[in-house]
Structure formats: C-alpha cells, structure tokens
Design a protein around this motif. Structure first.
Motif, PDB file in Angstrom:
ATOM      1  N   LYS A   1       0.849  -1.188   0.000  1.00 17.87           N
ATOM      2  CA  LYS A   1       0.000   0.000   0.000  1.00 17.87           C
ATOM      3  C   LYS A   1       0.887   1.242   0.000  1.00 17.87           C
ATOM      4  O   LYS A   1       2.000   1.225   0.549  1.00 17.87           O
ATOM      5  CB  LYS A   1      -0.945   0.005   1.203  1.00 17.87           C
ATOM      6  CG  LYS A   1      -1.949  -1.147   1.155  1.00 17.87           C
ATOM      7  CD  LYS A   1      -3.040  -1.044   2.191  1.00 17.87           C
ATOM      8  CE  LYS A   1      -4.033  -2.193   2.043  1.00 17.87           C
ATOM      9  NZ  LYS A   1      -5.141  -2.112   3.016  1.00 17.87           N
ATOM     10  N   ASN A   2       0.375   2.297  -0.621  1.00 20.43           N
ATOM     11  CA  ASN A   2       1.127   3.544  -0.756  1.00 20.43           C
ATOM     12  C   ASN A   2       0.472   4.662   0.031  1.00 20.43           C
ATOM     13  O   ASN A   2      -0.754   4.745   0.118  1.00 20.43           O
ATOM     14  CB  ASN A   2       1.214   3.960  -2.224  1.00 20.43           C
ATOM     15  CG  ASN A   2       1.939   2.934  -3.072  1.00 20.43           C
ATOM     16  OD1 ASN A   2       2.958   2.385  -2.661  1.00 20.43           O
ATOM     17  ND2 ASN A   2       1.427   2.665  -4.261  1.00 20.43           N
ATOM     18  N   VAL A   3       1.316   5.507   0.583  1.00 18.68           N
ATOM     19  CA  VAL A   3       0.846   6.722   1.252  1.00 18.68           C
ATOM     20  C   VAL A   3       1.387   7.909   0.455  1.00 18.68           C
ATOM     21  O   VAL A   3       2.601   8.058   0.317  1.00 18.68           O
ATOM     22  CB  VAL A   3       1.341   6.804   2.708  1.00 18.68           C
ATOM     23  CG1 VAL A   3       0.870   8.117   3.337  1.00 18.68           C
ATOM     24  CG2 VAL A   3       0.852   5.604   3.508  1.00 18.68           C
TER      25      VAL A   3
ATOM     26  N   VAL B   1       0.073   2.071   7.906  1.00 20.61           N
ATOM     27  CA  VAL B   1      -0.307   3.104   6.942  1.00 20.61           C
ATOM     28  C   VAL B   1      -1.059   4.235   7.656  1.00 20.61           C
ATOM     29  O   VAL B   1      -0.840   5.421   7.362  1.00 20.61           O
ATOM     30  CB  VAL B   1      -1.163   2.502   5.806  1.00 20.61           C
ATOM     31  CG1 VAL B   1      -1.887   3.598   5.034  1.00 20.61           C
ATOM     32  CG2 VAL B   1      -0.288   1.694   4.866  1.00 20.61           C
TER      33      VAL B   1
ATOM     34  N   GLU C   1       0.091   8.062   7.528  1.00 15.75           N
ATOM     35  CA  GLU C   1      -0.808   9.087   6.980  1.00 15.75           C
ATOM     36  C   GLU C   1      -1.010  10.219   7.987  1.00 15.75           C
ATOM     37  O   GLU C   1      -1.029  11.408   7.592  1.00 15.75           O
ATOM     38  CB  GLU C   1      -2.155   8.449   6.622  1.00 15.75           C
ATOM     39  CG  GLU C   1      -2.112   7.608   5.347  1.00 15.75           C
ATOM     40  CD  GLU C   1      -3.433   6.933   5.071  1.00 15.75           C
ATOM     41  OE1 GLU C   1      -3.657   6.566   3.897  1.00 15.75           O
ATOM     42  OE2 GLU C   1      -4.245   6.755   5.996  1.00 15.75           O
TER      43      GLU C   1
END
Length: 204
Positions: A132-134, A196, A200
C-alpha cells in the motif's frame, strides 16, 4: 522488450519470482549458475527465498531497480538475477534485461521437463504479500518521525519472525511504500493498515 512474464495454458499469470526460481534451480542442475544463488530485490516474495534455500541456493536482495541487481551481480560473481516484475538479467549473455533471452530459457526448461507451464512454472507457493502507498504532500518526511519509527518496530514484532516488512520512500513519486508479507493474509493486511494509518497521520 527488457522483461518477460508468462501466462500459462490455464490463463494464470506467472511473475518474475516464479521464473527466477525455475531458472535458478535449472541452471544449478546444469552447473551453469555462478555465485551460489540468485540476485533479486527487496520486493521479491519470501517464498522465493525459502524455495531457493531448499535447493541449496541463496537469495541476495538489493534495493529496487534492475541497475542495483546488475551492479551486485557484477561485483560479486553472480550470473543470474532479476525483479519480480519480470526484468531478468543473464550475465553470461547480456548486460541488461532481455525478454527474448528470458523466454528462450523458460521454453528450454519446458522442453527438457516435458511439462506444461502451469506445472513447471509454479515452483513455490508465494506468501500473501500486501503493498500500500501513502501519498505525501509538500516536503513531509514521516519516516523521520518518532511515532512512525515506533509503529514500524511494532509492525515488525507483529509479524513475529514469520514474515517480512519493507517501508521505503519511492524514488520516482511522492509516496511512502509499505509492503508486508507473512503466513496469514488477514494478519498481514491488519499490520499494513495500522502502519499506513500512522504514516498518513504523520504526513498530514
């Protein structure tokens, strides 16, 4: 083409990790492999590492990027390496990835083994892997923040030695990439989601 992936006769995609396992073991049997193993990146599945260990080979990991793979191969006497994306480097034949050479190597092993791709090209069961990307705003540097460092340590403990965690800043986009893998997909997802969330919050 500089890379190659396979779609077997049942319509299933075969990624670069499976192909590296297949060719690495095949070259070892023929006495062609040098360096005692395969060079891959930090993104390659832990299942590949375990498979290669089971056939007496090592897996050396480099940062993401075929250039890093090639540099390690040249500097340490390896003649085969690549990336999960299907970017495979055969040091005996080329200085960069070559999809045609990779395809020919796989076809040669298919002929030798007289088996369909669905059997031959799945050499290990990959561990569940979550990425997953932030996205970052402005000049945020969340990986330098103490709460994020603590959350990363907690995530590593949560995997309890049965998985792998990789947190890195993208080299091409304003992103923090969070990747984890382990035996249980649900647990891995929870670990990644929790981390994540902290990143974030830190990134604003």
């Amino acid at each position: 083409a500089d890379r190659m992936l396979i779609c077997d006769e049942k319509g299933h995609l075969v990624d670069g990790d499976q192909i590296m396992g297949l060719i690495g073991a095949g070259w070892q049997r023929h006495g062609w492999l040098t360096g005692g193993g395969v060079v891959a990146t930090v993104m390659s599945n832990l299942g590949l590492e375990r498979y290669l260990a089971g056939v007496g080979l090592g897996l050396v990991r480099t940062p993401v990027g075929d250039r890093n793979v090639v540099e390690h191969m040249r500097g340490h006497g390896y003649n085969f390496g690549g990336e999960q994306s299907g970017h495979l480097i055969f040091g005996d034949f080329a200085t960069t990835g070559d999809g045609l050479i990779a395809a020919l190597q796989v076809l040669a092993l298919m002929i030798e083994g007289d088996r369909p791709a669905s059997e031959l090209c799945r050499v290990f069961d990959p561990l569940p892997q979550v990425l997953k990307n932030v996205r970052l705003a402005g000049d945020a540097r969340p990986l330098d923040d103490a709460p994020v460092k603590a959350a990363i340590a907690d995530a590593e403990k949560a995997l309890n030695g049965n998985g792998r965690l990789l947190v890195r800043a993208s080299g091409t986009e304003p992103l923090i990439r969070v990747m984890a893998e382990g035996e249980d997909a649900g647990h891995v997802n929870k670990v990644v989601d929790a981390l994540v969330g902290v990143i974030e919050a830190s990134a604003g």
